[in-house]
Design a protein around this motif. Structure first.
Motif, PDB file in Angstrom:
ATOM      1  N   ALA A 107      39.906  45.202  37.472  1.00 55.02           N
ATOM      2  CA  ALA A 107      38.753  44.347  37.723  1.00 55.02           C
ATOM      3  C   ALA A 107      39.019  43.319  38.822  1.00 55.02           C
ATOM      4  CB  ALA A 107      38.338  43.646  36.435  1.00 55.02           C
ATOM      5  N   MET A 108      40.275  42.893  38.979  1.00 51.42           N
ATOM      6  CA  MET A 108      40.615  41.925  40.023  1.00 51.42           C
ATOM      7  C   MET A 108      40.744  42.629  41.369  1.00 51.42           C
ATOM      8  SD  MET A 108      43.464  39.692  37.930  1.00 51.42           S
ATOM      9  CE  MET A 108      43.853  38.715  39.376  1.00 51.42           C
ATOM     10  N   ASP A 109      40.893  41.836  42.430  1.00 45.84           N
ATOM     11  CA  ASP A 109      41.031  42.418  43.768  1.00 45.84           C
ATOM     12  C   ASP A 109      42.486  42.733  44.099  1.00 45.84           C
ATOM     13  OD1 ASP A 109      42.028  39.883  44.022  1.00 45.84           O
ATOM     14  OD2 ASP A 109      40.704  39.276  45.669  1.00 45.84           O
ATOM     15  N   ARG A 110      43.365  42.684  43.107  1.00 49.49           N
ATOM     16  CA  ARG A 110      44.776  43.006  43.288  1.00 49.49           C
ATOM     17  C   ARG A 110      45.356  43.437  41.949  1.00 49.49           C
ATOM     18  NH1 ARG A 110      49.000  38.199  43.510  1.00 49.49           N
ATOM     19  NH2 ARG A 110      50.186  39.956  42.679  1.00 49.49           N
ATOM     20  N   ILE A 111      46.524  44.081  41.986  1.00 45.91           N
ATOM     21  CA  ILE A 111      47.202  44.460  40.758  1.00 45.91           C
ATOM     22  C   ILE A 111      48.427  43.572  40.562  1.00 45.91           C
ATOM     23  CG2 ILE A 111      46.437  46.858  40.955  1.00 45.91           C
ATOM     24  CD1 ILE A 111      49.318  47.572  41.790  1.00 45.91           C
ATOM     25  N   MET A 112      48.992  43.619  39.376  1.00 53.65           N
ATOM     26  CA  MET A 112      50.246  42.942  39.057  1.00 53.65           C
ATOM     27  C   MET A 112      50.290  41.496  39.548  1.00 53.65           C
ATOM     28  SD  MET A 112      52.731  46.204  39.852  1.00 53.65           S
ATOM     29  CE  MET A 112      54.232  45.253  39.793  1.00 53.65           C
ATOM     30  N   PRO A 113      49.509  40.615  38.908  1.00 53.13           N
ATOM     31  CA  PRO A 113      49.500  39.207  39.335  1.00 53.13           C
ATOM     32  C   PRO A 113      50.833  38.503  39.112  1.00 53.13           C
ATOM     33  CG  PRO A 113      48.282  39.497  37.278  1.00 53.13           C
ATOM     34  CD  PRO A 113      48.589  40.869  37.788  1.00 53.13           C
ATOM     35  N   GLU A 114      51.763  39.166  38.392  1.00 56.65           N
ATOM     36  CA  GLU A 114      53.065  38.545  38.143  1.00 56.65           C
ATOM     37  C   GLU A 114      53.934  38.492  39.397  1.00 56.65           C
ATOM     38  OE1 GLU A 114      51.715  40.890  34.486  1.00 56.65           O
ATOM     39  OE2 GLU A 114      51.884  41.242  36.645  1.00 56.65           O
ATOM     40  N   VAL A 115      53.631  39.303  40.415  1.00 61.14           N
ATOM     41  CA  VAL A 115      54.426  39.319  41.642  1.00 61.14           C
ATOM     42  C   VAL A 115      53.582  38.816  42.808  1.00 61.14           C
ATOM     43  CG1 VAL A 115      55.818  41.245  40.797  1.00 61.14           C
ATOM     44  CG2 VAL A 115      53.814  41.715  42.206  1.00 61.14           C
ATOM     45  N   SER A 116      54.207  38.647  43.947  1.00 62.28           N
ATOM     46  CA  SER A 116      53.506  38.139  45.129  1.00 62.28           C
ATOM     47  C   SER A 116      52.500  39.164  45.626  1.00 62.28           C
ATOM     48  CB  SER A 116      54.516  37.828  46.233  1.00 62.28           C
ATOM     49  OG  SER A 116      55.099  39.033  46.713  1.00 62.28           O
ATOM     50  N   PRO A 117      51.463  38.713  46.351  1.00 61.70           N
ATOM     51  CA  PRO A 117      50.485  39.656  46.916  1.00 61.70           C
ATOM     52  C   PRO A 117      51.131  40.728  47.792  1.00 61.70           C
ATOM     53  CG  PRO A 117      49.646  37.422  47.043  1.00 61.70           C
ATOM     54  CD  PRO A 117      51.074  37.309  46.587  1.00 61.70           C
ATOM     55  N   ARG A 118      52.191  40.362  48.495  1.00 62.54           N
ATOM     56  CA  ARG A 118      52.848  41.339  49.373  1.00 62.54           C
ATOM     57  C   ARG A 118      53.444  42.490  48.571  1.00 62.54           C
ATOM     58  NH1 ARG A 118      57.765  39.900  53.629  1.00 62.54           N
ATOM     59  NH2 ARG A 118      58.091  42.042  54.410  1.00 62.54           N
ATOM     60  N   LEU A 119      54.135  42.160  47.475  1.00 63.87           N
ATOM     61  CA  LEU A 119      54.711  43.213  46.640  1.00 63.87           C
ATOM     62  C   LEU A 119      53.620  43.989  45.908  1.00 63.87           C
ATOM     63  CD1 LEU A 119      57.987  41.807  45.021  1.00 63.87           C
ATOM     64  CD2 LEU A 119      57.734  43.546  46.786  1.00 63.87           C
ATOM     65  N   ALA A 120      52.552  43.298  45.523  1.00 55.29           N
ATOM     66  CA  ALA A 120      51.443  43.985  44.864  1.00 55.29           C
ATOM     67  C   ALA A 120      50.806  44.997  45.811  1.00 55.29           C
ATOM     68  CB  ALA A 120      50.405  42.981  44.384  1.00 55.29           C
ATOM     69  N   ASN A 121      50.635  44.606  47.071  1.00 55.48           N
ATOM     70  CA  ASN A 121      50.071  45.523  48.064  1.00 55.48           C
ATOM     71  C   ASN A 121      51.013  46.696  48.327  1.00 55.48           C
ATOM     72  OD1 ASN A 121      47.793  43.908  48.356  1.00 55.48           O
ATOM     73  ND2 ASN A 121      48.658  42.743  50.057  1.00 55.48           N
ATOM     74  N   TYR A 122      52.312  46.403  48.336  1.00 56.35           N
ATOM     75  CA  TYR A 122      53.288  47.485  48.498  1.00 56.35           C
ATOM     76  C   TYR A 122      53.179  48.486  47.354  1.00 56.35           C
ATOM     77  CZ  TYR A 122      57.812  49.828  47.984  1.00 56.35           C
ATOM     78  OH  TYR A 122      58.792  50.768  47.795  1.00 56.35           O
ATOM     79  N   THR A 123      53.011  47.968  46.141  1.00 57.84           N
ATOM     80  CA  THR A 123      52.884  48.841  44.968  1.00 57.84           C
ATOM     81  C   THR A 123      51.649  49.718  45.086  1.00 57.84           C
ATOM     82  OG1 THR A 123      53.975  47.165  43.593  1.00 57.84           O
ATOM     83  CG2 THR A 123      52.743  48.893  42.450  1.00 57.84           C
ATOM     84  N   VAL A 124      50.537  49.136  45.545  1.00 59.66           N
ATOM     85  CA  VAL A 124      49.316  49.926  45.736  1.00 59.66           C
ATOM     86  C   VAL A 124      49.558  51.030  46.762  1.00 59.66           C
ATOM     87  CG1 VAL A 124      46.955  49.858  46.624  1.00 59.66           C
ATOM     88  CG2 VAL A 124      47.745  48.087  45.054  1.00 59.66           C
ATOM     89  N   ASP A 125      50.260  50.702  47.842  1.00 57.38           N
ATOM     90  CA  ASP A 125      50.546  51.712  48.867  1.00 57.38           C
ATOM     91  C   ASP A 125      51.398  52.844  48.303  1.00 57.38           C
ATOM     92  OD1 ASP A 125      49.124  50.267  50.729  1.00 57.38           O
ATOM     93  OD2 ASP A 125      50.894  49.269  51.571  1.00 57.38           O
ATOM     94  N   VAL A 126      52.399  52.492  47.467  1.00 55.63           N
ATOM     95  CA  VAL A 126      53.255  53.518  46.862  1.00 55.63           C
ATOM     96  C   VAL A 126      52.434  54.417  45.939  1.00 55.63           C
ATOM     97  CG1 VAL A 126      55.163  53.910  45.251  1.00 55.63           C
ATOM     98  CG2 VAL A 126      55.379  52.186  47.038  1.00 55.63           C
TER      99      VAL A 126
END
Length: 435
Positions: free
Chosen positions: A207-226
Motif C-alpha cells: 500500500a505504501m510507495d516503498r517496501i521495507m521501511p526498516e531500511v533506507s530508501p536506497r536499499l529498499a529500491n535495490y530490493t525492488v530492482d532485485v
C-alpha cells in the motif's frame, strides 16, 4: 525452591518478551526470592526470523522452535490461553480446553504479543494465509507445493494459470522474505514437474510507495530492482480490494485469479487485551511509561508488540517503539531488570534503544543490510542475516541443528514434498470408518 514469602511473578506470553524476561529474572534473582510463572497457549517459543526459511525447507521447522520448559528451568510453565486480567484482584484468568482457572500475582509482566492485522476485505478470511506462526509457515509450504501438483494434473489452462499465481500482500520484512524464499523453493522444485518457469506469476502488493521501511530508501529500491529482476511483479501504492472466489482485485485496476494469497500486511496487539482492565491506547496496546510500567497499576509491567512503549529516541513525545524483534529482545531484558529494581527498592531505568540496523534475506545468497549506517547488499548481507539470527537463536543445540541444516543444503537439494494430510490427518481414517 520457593517459600511462602516468595514474590509471585506472573508473565503473560511465552514469546520473545515472556521467555526473555523469565530467563533474565531467573538468572538475576536469588533462589527462593520469586516464584516465576509463564502462561502461553503454546508450549514453545518460535524464533520468527527463521519462519521464511522453515516454510521454504531451508531449515527443519522443528529447529526454529524451542520448548519453554527447556529454556526456563525453575519456572512454572502453564500451557493455557489467558482470557482476562483483573488489576484490583491482582489475578489472571486462563483457560485450558474447557477448564478455567485463576492465578494470583504480586508482579505481572504482560508480553502477549501480536496477531496479524487484517482488514474487512471480501474473500480475505476465506482464502488468505497468515505468516506469523510455525503452523502457518508449514501450511504455506504444503499449500504452495500442492499448487504445483494440481497444476501438473489439470488440462484446463485457466485453472493452471490460477494455481501458478502467488500473491503476497505486505512489503515489510515478513512479506519480502517469505515470498523470496518460497519462490526459491518452488523454482528448485520445477524440474520434478511439467511446468515451465515462465508459467509462474509472483505478485507483491504494498500500500505504501516503498517496501521495507526498516531500511533506507536506497536499499529498499535495490530490493525492488532485485525482485523485479527475478520476475516478481512489485505493485507499490496499491491495495487489495477483494479476493472473493480466489479472484484478486487491486486498487490499481488489475484483476486476476490466484491460487495462493499470503497476508503479511502488519500486526496488531493481541485482542485478548480488550477483555482486561488494563489501560489501552487507540490501537489496543497497553499504555506504559518509559520504564515499561503500566500507569496506575502497581506491580504491572508491559512490553513488546502488545505495549505502547514511548520511543525516547524520537523528538515526537507521542512516538512509540515499532513492533520489531530487535525492540522486543531488548525490552525483555529491561523489563526484567526493572522488575528486580522495583522489588529491591532501586530506581527504575527507562527503555531507550537506538536502532543498530537491519538485515534481511531476499532469497538464497541475496540480502540487504544496514548496520550503523553502513549499507551492505548481495551475498555479504545474506550471510550477515544468517549469522546474526543464528547468534540470537536460543540454546546451543538449536544453533547447531540450524547450522547443520544449512551445511546439508550445500551438497543436497532441499526436500520438496507436500504433506497435505498433515492439515487434517484424520480425514482418511474417518472416511474409511464411514464406508
Amino acid at each position: 525452591m520457593t517459600t511462602a514469602e516468595s514474590t509471585r511473578i506472573v508473565i503473560v506470553g511465552g514469546g520473545t518478551i515472556g521467555a526473555g524476561a523469565a530467563r533474565e529474572l531467573r538468572k538475576r534473582l536469588p533462589a527462593g526470592e520469586a516464584e516465576l510463572t509463564v502462561i502461553d497457549r503454546r508450549s514453545y517459543l518460535t524464533y520468527q526470523p527463521f519462519l521464511a526459511e522453515a516454510a521454504a525447507g531451508s531449515v527443519e521447522p522443528r529447529h526454529v522452535v524451542v520448548p519453554l520448559r527447556e529454556i526456563l528451568p525453575g519456572c512454572r510453565v502453564l500451557t493455557a490461553e489467558v482470557t482476562g486480567i483483573d488489576r484490583d484482584a491482582r489475578s489472571v484468568t486462563m483457560r485450558a480446553g474447557d477448564h478455567v482457572e485463576e492465578i494470583g500475582y504480586d508482579v505481572l509482566i504482560v508480553g502477549a504479543g501480536s496477531v496479524s492485522r487484517t482488514l474487512p476485505i471480501p474473500g480475505l478470511a476465506e482464502h488468505g494465509i497468515g505468516f506469523k506462526t510455525l503452523e502457518e509457515a508449514i501450511y504455506l509450504r504444503n499449500h504452495a507445493l500442492s499448487r504445483l501438483d494440481r497444476a501438473t494434473t489439470t488440462m484446463d489452462p485457466q485453472t493452471r494459470r490460477r494455481l501458478l499465481t502467488f500473491v503476497f500482500v505486505g512489503g515489510g520484512y515478513a512479506g519480502v522474505e517469505a515470498m523470496a524464499e518460497l519462490e526459491d523453493m518452488v523454482r528448485q522444485a520445477l524440474p520434478s514437474y511439467e511446468i515451465d518457469p515462465g508459467e509462474l506469476r509472483w505478485v507483491l502488493v504494498e500500500a505504501m510507495d516503498r517496501i521495507m521501511p526498516e531500511v533506507s530508501p536506497r536499499l529498499a529500491n535495490y530490493t525492488v530492482d532485485v525482485l523485479r529482476g527475478r520476475g516478481f511483479e512489485v505493485r507499490l501504492g496499491t491495495q487489495l480490494k477483494s479476493a472473493q472466489d480466489c479472484h484478486v482485485v487491486l486498487s490499481d485496476g488489475a484483476e486476476f485469479d490466484a491460487g495462493t494469497l499470503v497476508w503479511t500486511a502488519g500486526v496488531k496487539a493481541n485482542p485478548m487485551l480488550a477483555h482486561t482492565d488494563l489501560p489501552l491506547d487507540e490501537r489496543g496496546r497497553v499504555k506504559t511509561s518509559a520504564t515499561l510500567e503500566v500507569p496506575g497499576s502497581p506491580g504491572v509491567f508491559a512490553a513488546g508488540d502488545c505495549a505502547a512503549v514511548p520511543d525516547l529516541t524520537k523528538k515526537d513525545p507521542s512516538a512509540t517503539c515499532p513492533p520489531s524483534a530487535q525492540h522486543a529482545s531488548r525490552q525483555a531484558k529491561r523489563v526484567a531488570r526493572n522488575v528486580i529494581a522495583s522489588l529491591h527498592g532501586r530506581p527504575l531505568r527507562p527503555y531507550r534503544h537506538v536502532n543498530a540496523g537491519s538485515v534481511a534475506s531476499i532469497g538464497l545468497h541475496k540480502g540487504v543490510a544496514e548496520v550503523y549506517r553502513v549499507k551492505v547488499r548481495g551475498f555479504p548481507a545474506w550471510a550477515m542475516h544468517r549469522l546474526y539470527h543464528l547468534a540470537l537463536m536460543p540454546t546451543a543445540h538449536r544453533k547447531a541443528r540450524i547450522a547443520a541444516d544449512w551445511l546439508l543444503s550445500l551438497p543436497f537439494r532441499r526436500q520438496v514434498v507436500a504433506t497435505g494430510e498433515q492439515q487434517n490427518p484424520r480425514r482418511e481414517f474417518v472416511a474409511a470408518s464411514r464406508s
